[in-house]
Design an enzyme around this catalytic site. Structure first.
Site, PDB file in Angstrom:
ATOM      1  N   MET A 117      -2.115  -8.186  -2.308  1.00  0.00           N
ATOM      2  CA  MET A 117      -2.058  -7.049  -3.232  1.00  0.00           C
ATOM      3  C   MET A 117      -0.877  -6.156  -2.909  1.00  0.00           C
ATOM      4  SD  MET A 117      -5.128  -4.457  -4.312  1.00  0.00           S
ATOM      5  CE  MET A 117      -5.258  -3.571  -2.778  1.00  0.00           C
ATOM      6  N   CYS A 118      -0.443  -6.000  -1.732  1.00  0.00           N
ATOM      7  CA  CYS A 118       0.730  -5.278  -1.233  1.00  0.00           C
ATOM      8  C   CYS A 118       1.182  -4.075  -2.063  1.00  0.00           C
ATOM      9  CB  CYS A 118       1.895  -6.226  -1.055  1.00  0.00           C
ATOM     10  SG  CYS A 118       1.555  -7.561   0.103  1.00  0.00           S
ATOM     11  N   GLY A 119       1.660  -3.074  -1.365  1.00  0.00           N
ATOM     12  CA  GLY A 119       2.216  -1.899  -2.019  1.00  0.00           C
ATOM     13  C   GLY A 119       3.699  -1.782  -1.738  1.00  0.00           C
TER      14      GLY A 119
ATOM     15  N   ARG B 217      -3.076  -0.396  -0.836  1.00  0.00           N
ATOM     16  CA  ARG B 217      -2.723  -1.723  -1.315  1.00  0.00           C
ATOM     17  C   ARG B 217      -2.337  -2.680  -0.186  1.00  0.00           C
ATOM     18  NH1 ARG B 217      -2.292  -2.216  -6.564  1.00  0.00           N
ATOM     19  NH2 ARG B 217      -1.142  -4.153  -6.276  1.00  0.00           N
TER      20      ARG B 217
END
Length: 297
Positions: free
Chosen positions: A1-3, A32
């Site tokens: 999901m990474c931000g 995230r």
């Protein structure tokens, strides 16, 4: 999901505030990606004075500074440790510093090189890492952040973004590329050397290769990536004079851009930009699918 998040400052009066702005941006995207983080910071003259170059590394030997000083006794070599990152600066051209480090510490993984940029990566909660990186103290004209939720590889600093290649190009990525192995082999056949197995590094190396070997500008190189890479992605790419955002044709990975006369910012979540000065006067929009947006100094 990474931000992912970043800001490009147009107004020099804001340069002293870069760190405080970035620190709050981390807070907006930490949900995230809670397991690791990285930053690329441009223009901080306390960390990297004019006429100095830098190299950031993972897995560097404890005596890396002494090894480099022995080879460059007149270059005012110094360094520091931040999380898993070892950082060396010296009053010498970046190509020479890279060459010396490869000679004295071939086991070290170089994760960032530049004349105007420093890179830090680490494992742990991003807010803790922000303190360790002294992010709030940063000055300069541009910064980019990544908070990671590992889904396809181990939780380690090597897998954290940004991936920085060449001299000053950094890329952060939310998504995945399905044909990165094929493109990696093609780049290796062309002489490109890789420092990891991560698909994001393939994208960074591809853009850098097109800019350095084919003479393309940042916008053109990213458009070529969009035509060549398959997958779902949102990218934020920064150089020593550019800031660019791109999404795939399906645009399923989130991205919000805010453009103000004094700055341009991008983030996975609007809450990461809500604190920016003058946000109420900014043009706020979602980048269109398959489109590249580029801003330059």
């Amino acid at each position: 999901m990474c931000g992912i998040a970043g800001i490009h400052l147009r107004d020099e009066s804001l340069y002293p505030q870069l760190g405080s702005l970035l620190h709050e941006m981390v807070e907006g995207i930490v949900v995230r990606g809670p397991d690791s983080a990285g930053v690329a910071l441009y223009g901080d003259r306390e960390r990297l004075p004019e006429n100095y170059s830098s190299v950031s590394m993972l897995s560097a030997p404890e005596d890396i500074v002494e090894r480099v000083r022995a080879k460059l006794p007149d270059a005012d070599v110094s360094g520091e440790e931040m999380a898993e990152t070892s950082y060396i600066r010296a009053k010498v051209a970046s190509k020479e510093l890279v060459k010396v480090i490869r000679e004295v510490a071939p086991e070290a993984r170089q994760i960032g090189t530049g004349d105007d940029m420093v890179v830090y990566k680490g494992v742990g909660h991003p807010m803790d890492l922000a303190e360790e990186f002294r992010l709030g103290e940063t000055t300069g004209w541009q910064g980019v952040i990544h908070t990671r939720l590992a889904t396809e590889s181990a939780v380690d600093a090597e897998g954290a973004h940004p991936y920085s290649v060449g001299t000053g190009l950094s890329l952060v990525h939310n998504g995945s590329f399905s044909n990165h192995s094929t493109i990696r082999r093609e780049l290796q056949d062309a002489g490109v050397e890789f420092n990891s197995q991560n698909d994001t590094e393939v994208a960074a190396q591809y853009i850098s290769y097109r800019m350095e070997e084919k003479g393309e500008d940042l916008d053109t190189a990213i458009r070529a990536l969009s035509e060549t890479f398959d997958g779902f992605y949102t990218l934020l790419v920064t150089t020593q004079d550019g800031f660019a955002v791109a999404r795939d044709e399906f645009a399923c990975k989130p991205a919000i851009v805010a453009e103000h006369p004094n700055w341009v910012a991008m983030a996975s979540e609007f809450q990461a930009m809500a604190h920016l000065p003058g946000i109420e006067d900014a043009e706020i929009f979602e980048p269109e699918p398959g489109k590249v947006y580029t801003w330059n100094r």
